[in-house]
Design a protein around this motif. Sequence first.
Motif, short mmCIF file in Angstrom:
data_model
loop_
_atom_site.label_atom_id
_atom_site.label_comp_id
_atom_site.label_asym_id
_atom_site.label_seq_id
_atom_site.Cartn_x
_atom_site.Cartn_y
_atom_site.Cartn_z
N ASP A 582 1.11 -1.45 0.16
CA ASP A 582 0.00 -0.06 -0.01
C ASP A 582 1.17 1.32 0.04
O ASP A 582 0.09 2.11 0.69
CB ASP A 582 -1.02 -0.17 1.04
N GLY A 583 1.91 2.06 -0.46
CA GLY A 583 2.94 2.23 -1.10
C GLY A 583 3.88 2.69 0.45
O GLY A 583 3.92 3.83 0.66
N ARG A 584 4.21 1.41 1.22
CA ARG A 584 4.85 1.64 2.02
C ARG A 584 5.62 0.05 2.21
O ARG A 584 5.22 -0.51 1.34
CB ARG A 584 4.13 1.95 3.57
N ILE A 585 7.10 0.57 2.17
CA ILE A 585 8.08 -0.10 2.86
C ILE A 585 7.59 -0.97 4.20
O ILE A 585 7.31 -0.38 5.85
CB ILE A 585 9.07 -0.17 3.20
N GLN A 586 7.02 -2.66 4.53
CA GLN A 586 6.59 -2.93 5.27
C GLN A 586 7.15 -3.83 6.17
O GLN A 586 7.49 -5.17 4.93
CB GLN A 586 4.95 -3.40 5.83
N TRP A 587 7.96 -3.77 7.48
CA TRP A 587 8.72 -5.15 7.40
C TRP A 587 7.98 -6.08 8.29
O TRP A 587 7.08 -6.14 9.01
CB TRP A 587 9.49 -4.77 8.41
N ILE A 588 7.34 -7.61 8.29
CA ILE A 588 7.19 -8.34 7.94
C ILE A 588 7.34 -9.62 9.19
O ILE A 588 8.27 -9.91 9.19
CB ILE A 588 5.66 -9.43 7.01
N VAL A 589 6.82 -9.87 10.31
CA VAL A 589 7.25 -10.09 11.29
C VAL A 589 6.26 -10.93 12.01
O VAL A 589 5.05 -10.77 12.65
CB VAL A 589 7.22 -8.95 12.62
N ASP A 590 6.54 -12.39 11.73
CA ASP A 590 5.29 -13.60 12.57
C ASP A 590 6.47 -13.83 13.77
O ASP A 590 6.95 -13.19 14.40
CB ASP A 590 6.08 -15.13 11.82
N ALA A 591 5.13 -13.72 14.73
CA ALA A 591 5.58 -14.25 16.46
C ALA A 591 4.08 -15.23 16.71
O ALA A 591 3.04 -15.49 16.16
CB ALA A 591 4.50 -12.49 17.39
N TYR A 592 4.80 -15.69 17.63
CA TYR A 592 4.22 -17.16 18.00
C TYR A 592 3.53 -17.04 19.69
O TYR A 592 4.34 -16.05 21.30
CB TYR A 592 5.30 -18.21 18.43
N THR A 593 2.52 -17.60 19.71
CA THR A 593 2.57 -17.73 21.23
C THR A 593 2.93 -19.19 21.81
O THR A 593 2.93 -20.22 20.82
CB THR A 593 1.16 -17.60 21.51
N THR A 594 3.46 -19.47 23.00
CA THR A 594 4.04 -20.86 23.41
C THR A 594 3.71 -21.60 24.98
O THR A 594 3.02 -19.85 24.98
CB THR A 594 5.38 -20.89 23.44
N THR A 595 3.38 -21.66 25.15
CA THR A 595 3.32 -22.64 26.52
C THR A 595 4.42 -23.81 26.84
O THR A 595 4.28 -24.86 25.88
CB THR A 595 1.81 -22.94 26.76
N ASN A 596 4.57 -24.17 28.26
CA ASN A 596 5.25 -25.02 28.52
C ASN A 596 4.85 -26.41 28.75
O ASN A 596 4.66 -27.00 29.77
CB ASN A 596 6.20 -24.71 28.92
N GLY A 597 2.74 -26.35 29.08
CA GLY A 597 2.16 -26.79 30.25
C GLY A 597 0.43 -27.48 28.94
O GLY A 597 -0.05 -27.87 29.60
N TYR A 598 1.35 -28.18 27.87
CA TYR A 598 0.30 -28.78 27.58
C TYR A 598 0.45 -30.01 27.49
O TYR A 598 1.64 -30.74 27.42
CB TYR A 598 0.79 -28.93 25.43
N PRO A 599 -0.16 -30.94 28.49
CA PRO A 599 -0.60 -32.79 29.33
C PRO A 599 -0.05 -33.29 28.06
O PRO A 599 -0.85 -33.21 26.89
CB PRO A 599 -1.35 -32.51 29.80
N TYR A 600 1.08 -34.19 28.10
CA TYR A 600 1.50 -35.38 27.45
C TYR A 600 2.78 -34.69 26.35
O TYR A 600 2.55 -35.28 25.61
CB TYR A 600 0.44 -36.08 26.70
N ALA A 601 2.22 -33.52 26.07
CA ALA A 601 3.35 -32.79 24.48
C ALA A 601 4.41 -33.21 24.47
O ALA A 601 5.23 -32.40 26.22
CB ALA A 601 2.50 -31.61 23.57
N SER A 602 4.82 -33.71 23.88
CA SER A 602 6.38 -32.95 24.15
C SER A 602 6.92 -32.21 24.13
O SER A 602 7.04 -31.32 22.82
CB SER A 602 7.42 -34.95 23.28
N ARG A 603 8.26 -31.92 24.68
CA ARG A 603 8.81 -30.74 24.82
C ARG A 603 10.44 -30.47 23.40
O ARG A 603 10.51 -31.89 23.56
CB ARG A 603 9.51 -29.89 26.28
N THR A 604 10.32 -29.57 22.99
CA THR A 604 11.18 -28.53 22.36
C THR A 604 11.47 -27.34 22.59
O THR A 604 11.68 -26.71 23.51
CB THR A 604 10.53 -28.84 20.73
N THR A 605 13.48 -27.54 22.49
CA THR A 605 13.77 -26.20 23.05
C THR A 605 14.49 -24.91 21.56
O THR A 605 14.89 -25.68 20.13
CB THR A 605 15.66 -26.21 23.32
N LEU A 606 13.07 -24.09 21.17
CA LEU A 606 13.29 -23.81 19.85
C LEU A 606 14.70 -23.07 20.06
O LEU A 606 14.80 -23.55 18.49
CB LEU A 606 12.47 -22.18 20.30
#
Length: 976
Positions: A582-606
């Motif tokens: 739209d006539g401007r230079i925009q930086w597009i940034v992807d962002a995440y929501t995370t939690t460490n408390g989902y039962p039974y889901a294996s963990r990972t280190t981002l």
Amino acid sequence: MPDRGGGPTGPRIRVGRPSRRVRTLLMTLGVLAVLGMVFTMFAGFWTDWLWYRSVNYSSVFTTTLWTKIGLFFVFGLLMALAVGFNIWLAHRMRPPLSAMSMEQQNLDRYRMGIAPYKKWLLLGITALVGLIAGASASSQWRTWLMWVNGVPFGQKDPQFKLDVSFYAFDLPWYRFMLGFGFAATILALIAAALTHYLYGGLRITSPGARATAAATGHLSVLLGIFVALKAVAYWLDRYGLAVKSSDFKATDSWTGLRYVDANAYLPAKTILFCIAVICALLFFATLWRRTWQLPVIGFGLMVLSAILIGGLYPAIVQKFQVQPNEQAKEAPYVEKNLKATREAYGIDDSQVTEYPGIGQTEDKSKLRDDVADTASIRIMDPNIVSPTFQQLQQIRNYYAFPTNLDVDRYTKDGKDQDTVIGLRELNLNGIPKRNWINDHFRYTHGYGVVAAEGTSADAGGRPEFTESDLPSKGDLGSYEQRVYYGERTTTYSIVGGPQKEIDYSDDSGEKTYSYKGDSGVNLANPVNRAAYAVAFGEPQILYSGAIGEGSRILYNRTPKERVEAIAPWLTIDGDAYPAVVDGRIQWIVDAYTTTNGYPYASRTTLGDTTADSLTATNDQRAVVAQQNQVNYIRNSVKATVDAYSGEVKLYQWDTQDPVLKTWMKAFPDTVEPKTEISGDLMAHLRYPQDLFKVQRELLTRYHVKDATTFLSGSEVWQVPDDPTNKTGDAVPPYYLSMKMPDQQEQTFSLTTTLTPNGRDNLSAFMAVNADPGTKDYGKIRVLKLPTSTTAAGPKQIQSQFNSEQDIAESIRLLRGGDSEVEYGNLLAVPLDGGLLYVEPVYVRGGGLKYPLLRKVLVTYGGQTAFEDTLDEALNKVFGGEGTTTEPPPGEDEGSGEDEGTTPPPSSENPTVQEALNDAQKAFDAGQEALKKNDWEAYGKAQKDLEDALRKAEDAQSAQGGGGGDGKPAAGASPSS
């Protein structure tokens, strides 16, 4: 006074007491020092407030600040009261008379010494523990806000049937409260015991009872509270089993209950809870019985039970019930882990299909036209051509491009075109003369977008720019080109005041400019100037004449740090990318929501799972989550940062994410609805790389849905190392417009290859639809190759390229002199049941210190080509124009010569060595032409080099017969 020195008696001189003037000076200095410290703290607070207000997110600052202050005072006061009250109570319960003993006589001296300061000492101790506790509690502001604002997930865990929000939002806060209760109880117990001892309520060596009845009752109650808290801990531990991590040979990181947890630890925790409750009641009963006999026995039984029931019994169950029949025992729990992990990482809908891995069409010439329909093969590698952009489009030394450029889509002639894009950002190291005014007032911004077609290069191997020059012009039309905010802009600038900025330079000279935006903080206010002078450690800000009416200070200028500051509850993707919107230079940034408390889901280190060969050389691409490990992630927010105004907007992308909904309740009006995303912006959004890297790492194990297969480990894959370099880091995923076998048309995708664990052959090809404009955006497709097929993986393909005799010799020639060969992205494309691999080869030659595309490597179905252009290489591999093998002139297939014999070299056919000598001469001539910037001579030398290499191939084929197998040598000319 007698004369003690034998000399005359003089006036008495006071030693050590300063004069009134000195005392006044010292007091003044002390006051100034305190005021300086106070103003320094105020400067940090005030500048933060001004910055948040300037970006219109002051609510984030105030919500965070008041939450921290509230937690600090509430928990600091609770801790102070808990400790202070018990000290006061122990002092009040002191015996009226102390026993006559050496112990008590020694304590009398301490009692008398502190008697005048008892109140101050009590206040000091309580204040100290209160400050420490308050500071610790204030750091839990995220935990508090998530607990207060938590929304349900609508999913229940399979063991306790509780909503996932209990584990994600409630349990962390309960654990903090429990830990605080333990700390307060222990500190109160220690303080009370010391006070009782000091005032005779507890005795160690004195005759008689060791403790008074009052001291016994007081300490017993505190011990009872401690044991009651331990009972609560046992009860919460039951639920903690659902999110507990443990070692499990089937996976590196196991989360959730296993057989031994459900059948040993869980009942053990329940039994220990009951024992702890009984033990706590026994301690409370000492208020009436005035003896510790029963509670001590009960406490001993609780400790013994914890060892036997909580430790020994589960070990016996594991040893004698689980290990003899592990697969049968663990299978139900593995299925729960498989299901939860796939849901938590958004891979539950991934489509895994069988793929032969070998081309199905015998006549490969029929596939030539299918290649363009299957993929728009990108031969411009954004991770290599940045120096080329720099040299050809830098224009001025004070501009620079990022180390890694980006891939986006732009419409050209009504068709989406994969485009390599970068911004001409400010480079302070290139300023002709460095000083404070130049660094912060005159050189303030970059200028313009530079873009090139991703699928082509010009005759010299340079990018074909679609947007170039200064000011930039081309296919992108009219837009605001000034770049005040960018990935390389890490220092502050002061703009808009009396000092003019350098805008850009052209043939007519240097252009100046004065910032007209409303970004940044106004420095007209002297208090603001003083605050920034202190906060930035730059006193010139306070008195410089270059600052005046309209001056504004710009800082926090990289897209990543702006979004992180505005939304500290988000985890930011490592690769922000620019787009003209739209006539401007925009930086597009992807962002995440995370939690460490989902039962039974294996963990990972981002930080580990998102690391690859690009992050190893670019720290800005690293990803660090708010928590060290996570087991739930969503790309819930798309953010934009305006390159001119710095304006930040957060858009809700995942409308179903309960974690985002929770934060939106905590910080209302900070995230705009998804419907506010414009069509132009939507056209440039894409699937984020870091989320894809996390998902591909999980899919190396969790692509299987069968517990037995998962436990056997026979289907475990791995992310291969990047074959184009020797760092040993993972291959990065690549953006590419292509179509998978079940798709009807090309889609902008993010792709990667996977290999079996510990082996180099290909096991799977993975792609995700990265185009939000399509209905199946985010759908992950995995093509799984049969285990019996030994289709070559990336490392083996690279090895084939390097081991082909003719290719190796050509590369050796390209490396002649001081030239360097760089391999571009090794792209894989599914085609007719097989995999087509394409790799551009770049050369940095002679005086040119930037890479130019010189060759393209292509392989499919065992056929390999190394040609000047992609079309030529594809023609050669698929039997296009000139691919048939003909006998040498004067011979025919029925000549009667023995098969495999080598005809003598023709006088018209030069030897291999002569042709290579000619090639070396042509190459040297080209390098000389480059040093002189003689492009005409350089072009002629390149043509001579190609002719010489072709003659070498002809001679090799004529002399060697194509290797003696009846086939032309790889890379041989069509006329061989």
